[in-house]
Write a protein that holds these residues in place. Structure first.
Motif, short mmCIF file in Angstrom:
data_model
loop_
_atom_site.label_atom_id
_atom_site.label_comp_id
_atom_site.label_asym_id
_atom_site.label_seq_id
_atom_site.Cartn_x
_atom_site.Cartn_y
_atom_site.Cartn_z
N GLU A 268 -10.02 -0.19 -4.22
CA GLU A 268 -8.62 0.47 -3.89
C GLU A 268 -8.64 1.93 -4.33
N TYR A 269 -9.47 2.58 -5.28
CA TYR A 269 -9.54 3.86 -5.56
C TYR A 269 -10.10 4.59 -4.24
N VAL A 270 -11.01 3.95 -3.72
CA VAL A 270 -11.85 4.48 -2.44
C VAL A 270 -10.70 4.70 -1.17
N CYS A 271 -10.11 3.76 -1.06
CA CYS A 271 -8.98 3.78 0.03
C CYS A 271 -7.78 4.67 0.09
N LEU A 272 -7.30 4.71 -1.37
CA LEU A 272 -6.29 5.47 -1.73
C LEU A 272 -6.59 7.22 -1.60
N LEU A 273 -7.97 7.48 -2.10
CA LEU A 273 -8.48 8.85 -2.06
C LEU A 273 -8.40 9.10 -0.45
N ALA B 85 -7.05 -1.23 1.16
CA ALA B 85 -7.52 -1.53 -0.24
C ALA B 85 -6.93 -2.84 -0.50
N PHE C 271 -15.91 1.33 -9.59
CA PHE C 271 -14.84 1.02 -10.47
C PHE C 271 -13.77 0.10 -9.55
N ASP C 272 -13.47 0.42 -8.63
CA ASP C 272 -12.42 -0.28 -7.76
C ASP C 272 -12.33 0.26 -6.45
N LEU D 78 -16.76 5.81 -6.71
CA LEU D 78 -15.29 5.41 -7.06
C LEU D 78 -15.45 3.63 -6.76
N ARG E 202 -18.65 -3.04 0.68
CA ARG E 202 -17.74 -3.76 -0.32
C ARG E 202 -17.45 -5.16 0.34
#
Length: 408
Positions: A162-167, A92, A159-160, A156, A34
């Protein structure tokens, strides 16, 4: 009754390890992709953040272990996993190097609380003769979780971030709830041990301390699967999906070879020989990357590197658990992470800085040759350590007796 409790404890630790490793590998391998590959940050900055996370988690692990000796495993594990979730969630929204560093430090603080008591529970739930096999089985499970996590994270990331971190954060919240609701309030030591006494007992054990510090070189190699290996694979393949396949290779090797090699090694080789053989393979694999010009060649050397980990890691962890004294298990397992703290910090910061320098100078082979030299030095120090410390030889003798008793 005791055997049933141990059996249930082992099953719970397996579930817990799967959640933890999934949450970790969803996020951590994606950080360098990232911030270095997508956003163009200097690898040295990202390496510093990752190194500080490692230093915080493992360097302060001895205090987390000592607190667990005093208060028990569950409160430390639950609090630590919630802190890890907070750290991952804040990643994120990191927009600067300072924010990235703070998020990584919060994540590391969580790890310094939950990691040592979880390692000490392995000792509590296993008998000495079965411990090496159980650690090998945990590593197989963790390898499967690592590849699923890395594949999810790389998917993920398209896509974003943020999705990686929140998962990843959500998986650690789930793990915290499982520990809160299911794990009994176990004490780790044979009696509650004051923090100062536990630390003093570990620091007085010179052979143990020396071995832990030498293993920092082993970890400096190991952490490159989180930093410059993913960057190299992404650059050569041109796709983040290839990073997921990198961890698929690790899982395939672990599932196919880890347990049989551990069983074979237990029967025929001392712990010290298995550890040094693994470090030799890791050194060979990472050093020769300097001369690899194609992606298949890199994956072949990665296979050699992973094979070294598969051989070395069960032997290293078993050796650490055998050296831990019953009166201060948490303190011992916490201090055993100090090598990972020092080696991880050096590996992340040094690896990132070397990558930046090598790219600027047009010398992409440089980091790999330096890391190969680190591996050779670590191997020589291990040989000297095992030759001079009689206590380590005694532990190996006890291991052999355990195996012979099991055969009878």
């Amino acid at each position: 009754m005791v055997d049933r409790a141990r059996r249930l404890g082992r099953w719970f630790l397996a579930l817990d390890s799967l959640l933890v490793i999934l949450g970790f590998f969803v996020v951590m391998p994606m950080i360098s992709l990232r911030f270095v590959d997508q956003l163009g940050w200097a690898a040295g900055v990202v390496g510093l953040a990752l190194g500080l996370r490692q230093l915080t988690q493992q360097g302060l692990g001895v205090f987390g272990g000592s607190l667990a000796d005093k208060f028990g495993a569950r409160p430390l594990i639950v609090c630590g996993m919630l802190l890890r979730a907070l750290g991952f969630a804040s990643l994120a929204y990191a927009q600067s190097g300072l924010e990235l560093i703070l998020s990584c430090i919060i994540s590391g603080l969580g790890g310094c609380l939950f990691d040592p008591p979880r390692a000490a529970l392995v000792i509590k739930f296993t008998r000495p003769r079965e411990r090496g096999r159980y650690i090998s089985l945990l590593m197989m499970l963790e390898s499967a979780g690592a590849v699923v996590g890395a594949l999810l994270g790389s998917w993920l990331l398209n896509f974003d971030f943020e999705y990686v971190c929140l998962l990843g954060a959500g998986l650690f919240v789930c793990a915290a709830l499982c520990n809160l609701l299911i794990l009994p309030p176990y004490k780790l030591s044979v009696r509650p041990t004051p923090i100062r006494d536990g630390l003093g007992q570990v620091l007085a054990d010179k052979a143990f301390c020396r071995l832990v510090l030498i293993l920092s070189g082993y970890y400096a190699l190991w952490v490159q699967v989180m930093l410059i290996f993913p960057i190299l694979v992404k650059q050569m393949a041109g796709s983040t999906t290839a990073v997921g396949w990198m961890y698929t290779l690790e899982t395939a090797i672990s599932l196919a070879l880890l347990y049989p090699l551990a069983r074979f090694g237990e029967r025929h080789f001392k712990l010290e020989n298995r550890l040094m053989a693994g470090v030799l393979l890791m050194t060979t694999g990472i050093g020769l990357v300097a001369f690899a010009t194609t992606l298949p060649a890199v994956f072949l050397l990665l296979a050699c590197f992973y094979l070294g980990i598969v051989i070395a890691e069960p032997a290293r962890e078993t050796l650490m658990t055998k050296l831990a004294q019953p009166g201060a298990r948490g303190s011992y397992m916490g201090f055993s992470r100090l090598g990972l703290a020092l080696g991880g910090m050096t590996g992340y910061v040094g690896g990132g800085a070397l990558h930046d320098y090598a790219m600027a100078q047009g010398q992409p082979w440089l980091p790999w040759l330096v890391l190969g030299t680190v591996g050779v030095t670590t191997l020589l120090l291990l040989v000297n350590c095992f030759q001079r410390d009689s206590r380590l030889a005694q532990v190996n003798a006890e291991t052999t007796l355990d195996i012979d008793a099991e055969r009878l």
